[in-house]
Design a protein around this motif. Structure first.
Motif, PDB file in Angstrom:
ATOM      1  N   ARG A 120       0.832  -1.196   0.000  1.00 29.84           N
ATOM      2  CA  ARG A 120       0.000   0.000   0.000  1.00 29.84           C
ATOM      3  C   ARG A 120       0.877   1.260   0.000  1.00 29.84           C
ATOM      4  NH1 ARG A 120      -2.708  -1.188   4.147  1.00 29.84           N
ATOM      5  NH2 ARG A 120      -4.483  -2.121   3.039  1.00 29.84           N
ATOM      6  N   ALA A 121       1.948   1.224   0.814  1.00 31.04           N
ATOM      7  CA  ALA A 121       2.856   2.375   0.862  1.00 31.04           C
ATOM      8  C   ALA A 121       3.565   2.575  -0.477  1.00 31.04           C
ATOM      9  CB  ALA A 121       3.874   2.183   1.981  1.00 31.04           C
ATOM     10  N   GLU A 122       3.998   1.449  -1.069  1.00 34.32           N
ATOM     11  CA  GLU A 122       4.669   1.549  -2.369  1.00 34.32           C
ATOM     12  C   GLU A 122       3.704   2.058  -3.438  1.00 34.32           C
ATOM     13  OE1 GLU A 122       6.195  -2.322  -3.068  1.00 34.32           O
ATOM     14  OE2 GLU A 122       7.897  -2.102  -1.669  1.00 34.32           O
ATOM     15  N   ALA A 123       2.458   1.556  -3.399  1.00 31.75           N
ATOM     16  CA  ALA A 123       1.476   2.021  -4.381  1.00 31.75           C
ATOM     17  C   ALA A 123       1.185   3.502  -4.191  1.00 31.75           C
ATOM     18  CB  ALA A 123       0.186   1.198  -4.250  1.00 31.75           C
ATOM     19  N   ALA A 124       1.058   3.928  -2.910  1.00 31.34           N
ATOM     20  CA  ALA A 124       0.823   5.351  -2.645  1.00 31.34           C
ATOM     21  C   ALA A 124       2.003   6.189  -3.118  1.00 31.34           C
ATOM     22  CB  ALA A 124       0.575   5.565  -1.152  1.00 31.34           C
ATOM     23  N   ALA A 125       3.236   5.660  -2.904  1.00 31.01           N
ATOM     24  CA  ALA A 125       4.423   6.397  -3.357  1.00 31.01           C
ATOM     25  C   ALA A 125       4.443   6.524  -4.872  1.00 31.01           C
ATOM     26  CB  ALA A 125       5.684   5.691  -2.857  1.00 31.01           C
ATOM     27  N   ARG A 126       4.050   5.456  -5.581  1.00 31.37           N
ATOM     28  CA  ARG A 126       4.009   5.519  -7.046  1.00 31.37           C
ATOM     29  C   ARG A 126       2.982   6.540  -7.519  1.00 31.37           C
ATOM     30  NH1 ARG A 126       2.923  -0.388  -8.938  1.00 31.37           N
ATOM     31  NH2 ARG A 126       2.887   0.642 -10.993  1.00 31.37           N
ATOM     32  N   LYS A 127       1.825   6.554  -6.857  1.00 26.50           N
ATOM     33  CA  LYS A 127       0.819   7.535  -7.244  1.00 26.50           C
ATOM     34  C   LYS A 127       1.250   8.942  -6.868  1.00 26.50           C
ATOM     35  CE  LYS A 127      -3.366   4.791  -7.697  1.00 26.50           C
ATOM     36  NZ  LYS A 127      -4.808   4.694  -7.403  1.00 26.50           N
ATOM     37  N   GLU A 128       1.931   9.081  -5.735  1.00 26.07           N
ATOM     38  CA  GLU A 128       2.463  10.392  -5.339  1.00 26.07           C
ATOM     39  C   GLU A 128       3.459  10.896  -6.385  1.00 26.07           C
ATOM     40  OE1 GLU A 128       2.932  13.799  -3.314  1.00 26.07           O
ATOM     41  OE2 GLU A 128       1.687  12.201  -2.489  1.00 26.07           O
ATOM     42  N   ALA A 129       4.301   9.970  -6.890  1.00 25.80           N
ATOM     43  CA  ALA A 129       5.264  10.356  -7.934  1.00 25.80           C
ATOM     44  C   ALA A 129       4.533  10.792  -9.203  1.00 25.80           C
ATOM     45  CB  ALA A 129       6.210   9.191  -8.231  1.00 25.80           C
ATOM     46  N   LEU A 130       3.471  10.077  -9.559  1.00 24.67           N
ATOM     47  CA  LEU A 130       2.689  10.465 -10.739  1.00 24.67           C
ATOM     48  C   LEU A 130       2.052  11.836 -10.537  1.00 24.67           C
ATOM     49  CD1 LEU A 130       0.913   7.106 -11.669  1.00 24.67           C
ATOM     50  CD2 LEU A 130       2.796   8.210 -12.891  1.00 24.67           C
ATOM     51  N   VAL A 131       1.553  12.093  -9.316  1.00 22.32           N
ATOM     52  CA  VAL A 131       0.955  13.397  -9.026  1.00 22.32           C
ATOM     53  C   VAL A 131       2.000  14.503  -9.149  1.00 22.32           C
ATOM     54  CG1 VAL A 131      -0.024  14.817  -7.187  1.00 22.32           C
ATOM     55  CG2 VAL A 131      -0.911  12.523  -7.584  1.00 22.32           C
ATOM     56  N   ALA A 132       3.200  14.274  -8.565  1.00 21.26           N
ATOM     57  CA  ALA A 132       4.251  15.296  -8.639  1.00 21.26           C
ATOM     58  C   ALA A 132       4.641  15.579 -10.084  1.00 21.26           C
ATOM     59  CB  ALA A 132       5.477  14.832  -7.842  1.00 21.26           C
ATOM     60  N   GLU A 133       4.746  14.518 -10.891  1.00 23.21           N
ATOM     61  CA  GLU A 133       5.092  14.711 -12.309  1.00 23.21           C
ATOM     62  C   GLU A 133       3.987  15.466 -13.035  1.00 23.21           C
ATOM     63  OE1 GLU A 133       6.281  12.121 -16.314  1.00 23.21           O
ATOM     64  OE2 GLU A 133       5.963  11.103 -14.389  1.00 23.21           O
TER      65      GLU A 133
ATOM     66  N   ILE B 126      -2.343   0.809 -10.713  1.00 25.04           N
ATOM     67  CA  ILE B 126      -1.806   0.760  -9.345  1.00 25.04           C
ATOM     68  C   ILE B 126      -2.947   0.462  -8.381  1.00 25.04           C
ATOM     69  CG2 ILE B 126      -0.629   2.055  -7.530  1.00 25.04           C
ATOM     70  CD1 ILE B 126       0.690   3.727  -9.732  1.00 25.04           C
ATOM     71  N   ARG B 127      -2.819  -0.622  -7.616  1.00 26.28           N
ATOM     72  CA  ARG B 127      -3.858  -1.054  -6.680  1.00 26.28           C
ATOM     73  C   ARG B 127      -3.323  -1.013  -5.250  1.00 26.28           C
ATOM     74  NH1 ARG B 127      -8.382  -0.930  -9.817  1.00 26.28           N
ATOM     75  NH2 ARG B 127      -8.006  -1.993 -11.808  1.00 26.28           N
ATOM     76  N   GLY B 128      -4.278  -1.077  -4.308  1.00 25.27           N
ATOM     77  CA  GLY B 128      -3.906  -1.281  -2.915  1.00 25.27           C
ATOM     78  C   GLY B 128      -3.805  -0.033  -2.072  1.00 25.27           C
ATOM     79  N   VAL B 129      -4.014   1.171  -2.629  1.00 25.82           N
ATOM     80  CA  VAL B 129      -3.951   2.396  -1.833  1.00 25.82           C
ATOM     81  C   VAL B 129      -5.275   2.540  -1.085  1.00 25.82           C
ATOM     82  CG1 VAL B 129      -3.578   4.881  -1.901  1.00 25.82           C
ATOM     83  CG2 VAL B 129      -2.432   3.394  -3.556  1.00 25.82           C
ATOM     84  N   ASP B 130      -5.198   2.949   0.190  1.00 23.22           N
ATOM     85  CA  ASP B 130      -6.436   3.119   0.949  1.00 23.22           C
ATOM     86  C   ASP B 130      -7.279   4.221   0.330  1.00 23.22           C
ATOM     87  OD1 ASP B 130      -6.080   5.787   2.784  1.00 23.22           O
ATOM     88  OD2 ASP B 130      -4.159   4.786   2.440  1.00 23.22           O
TER      89      ASP B 130
END
Length: 445
Positions: free
Chosen positions: A159-172, A200-204
């Motif tokens: 979940r943390a890794e998925a959130a980090a990937r989505k956070e990176a997509l948001v920043a980009e 990307i799955r698993g983010v709360d």
């Protein structure tokens, strides 16, 4: 409880799974291995008995416990029956541990099964080593709880890794929305990022919604900025199109002009104005450019034809002037000045009638004609100076004055007036010098 008949023999299945507690995966809980549960069917009398009335007992650390009734036949068969039921539970424990060791299945379901198995042993109608099986069940519960904890930790990490990937997509996406002007590449990247986002799955839910709002806001901001850019670009292109239409209209009006110099200069200015107007929509820009070039080419083709005719005419004029020069350069003013002047005048009239010559020949031909004209003019000036009445009158005036003063000097000397004689002679000498100068001037003309 009264049991009738027997269950199938599970000896073969027991043999296949009997080694499972000793596998490496069983060491997940502490360092102690899982308790080894012996098969009750091997020696059921060791773990229980059947009394004379058919009551079946199982021996436990807390004493004997009634597990059922056996009225169907030999007591040994009754013990074997309940022993096989024990072996079934033991087999269930082996299968559960095998699943836990392999990591297959749902850890929560395995934990529920382990607890169900453990909690049911106190009332289980079986004959066998219940103490060891209970220890085995406790071990399976601990093993399942550990698997649940590990699965939870893995889910949290995922979940943390998925959130980090989505956070990176948001920043980009926010970076693209802020300053990217590579409209096509950036738009394509945002579409690719959306596909990545969906994968990307698993983010709360809460975190996912917060990140999605930022991602969607960035996409919307980029789309608005891109839309504004292209709207402004469309406005500029419409303005450029209107200006180029005006340029083309003027170019087409000038296409048949014969005012070669100013028109060529104006075409040069129109070309500069065309470049300064910017780009119109591609189809319109290409069509307008073709019209502009066609008008320009028509004008310069006409001018080239006219210049070719003019050059031929100028070359013929140069040839005719060369013939006139050859005739003029034969004039000799020293023999008959008046005839020479008349001859030159006639040549000059014909010269003016000939017309223009190539620019590169003008200086040469005009220079040769001026040389002839200067030679005749010099002869005329020389004759005029020689025949100037005023110059001759001055010579005669100076000569008469010299003669008068010489007569006065002779008369004074004859009268014995020496002073008056010397004065008259001095004046006569001065006028004699002036006379000589005047005579020399006339002679040199």
């Amino acid at each position: 409880m009264t049991e009738q008949g027997t269950t199938p023999d599970n000896t073969a299945q027991d043999s296949a799974l009997r080694q499972a507690p000793g596998q490496a995966g069983d060491q997940r809980v502490g360092a102690a291995p899982a308790p080894q549960v012996p098969a009750a069917s091997n020696d059921p009398a060791r773990w229980g008995r059947v009394d004379s009335d058919g009551t079946v007992y199982v021996r436990t650390p807390d004493g004997e416990r009634v597990v059922g009734q056996w009225q169907a036949g030999d007591p040994a068969e009754g013990l074997a029956h309940y022993a096989r039921r024990f072996d079934d539970i033991r087999t269930e424990a082996d299968l559960l541990q095998a699943r836990l060791n392999s990591g297959a299945g749902d850890p929560k379901q395995a934990l529920a099964s382990a607890k169900h198995l453990r909690d049911g042993l106190a009332e289980a109608a079986v004959v066998g080593d219940l103490a060891t099986l209970a220890a085995r069940a406790d071990h399976l519960v601990a093993l399942a709880e550990q698997a649940v904890a590990e699965a939870r930790a893995a889910r949290e990490q995922a979940r943390a890794e998925a959130a980090a990937r989505k956070e990176a997509l948001v920043a980009e996406a926010e970076q693209i929305a802020a300053d990217s002007t590579q409209w096509k590449a950036a738009g394509d990247r945002l579409r690719t990022m959306l596909d990545e986002w969906k994968a990307i799955r698993g983010v709360d839910r809460k975190t996912d919604e917060q990140l999605w709002r930022r991602f969607a806001k960035a996409r919307d901001a980029f789309n608005r900025r891109r839309g504004s850019h292209f709207a402004e670009l469309d406005r500029q292109r419409a303005t450029a199109k209107a200006r180029k239409q005006e340029i083309v209209a003027e170019a087409e009006e000038l296409a048949d002009s014969t005012d070669w110099g100013p028109t060529a200069g104006r075409y040069k200015q129109l070309m500069a104005e065309w470049k300064a107007a910017g780009r119109a929509p591609k189809d319109a820009d290409d069509a307008l450019w073709q019209r502009f070039r066609a008008a320009q080419d028509r004008f310069f083709a006409h001018r080239s034809e006219a210049f070719s005719e003019r050059d031929a005419e100028f070359a013929e004029n140069a040839r005719r002037k060369e013939e006139l020069l050859a005739e003029a350069e034969q004039i000799d003013p020293s023999t008959d000045l008046d005839a020479a002047r008349a001859h030159l005048y006639r040549i000059q009239e014909r010269w003016e009638q000939v017309g223009r010559v190539p620019r590169e020949r003008v200086r040469e031909l005009e220079g040769r004609m001026r040389a002839v004209e200067e030679r005749v003019r010099s002869a005329v000036d020389a004759r005029w100076r020689r025949t100037d009445p005023e110059a001759q009158a001055r010579v005669e005036q100076f000569r008469e004055r010299v003669e008068q003063l010489e007569a006065q000097a002779a008369k004074a000397r004859a009268a014995g007036d020496q002073r008056r004689a010397e004065k008259a002679e001095a004046q006569a000498a001065q006028w004699r010098e002036w006379l000589a100068a005047a005579e020399a001037a006339v002679a040199n003309r």
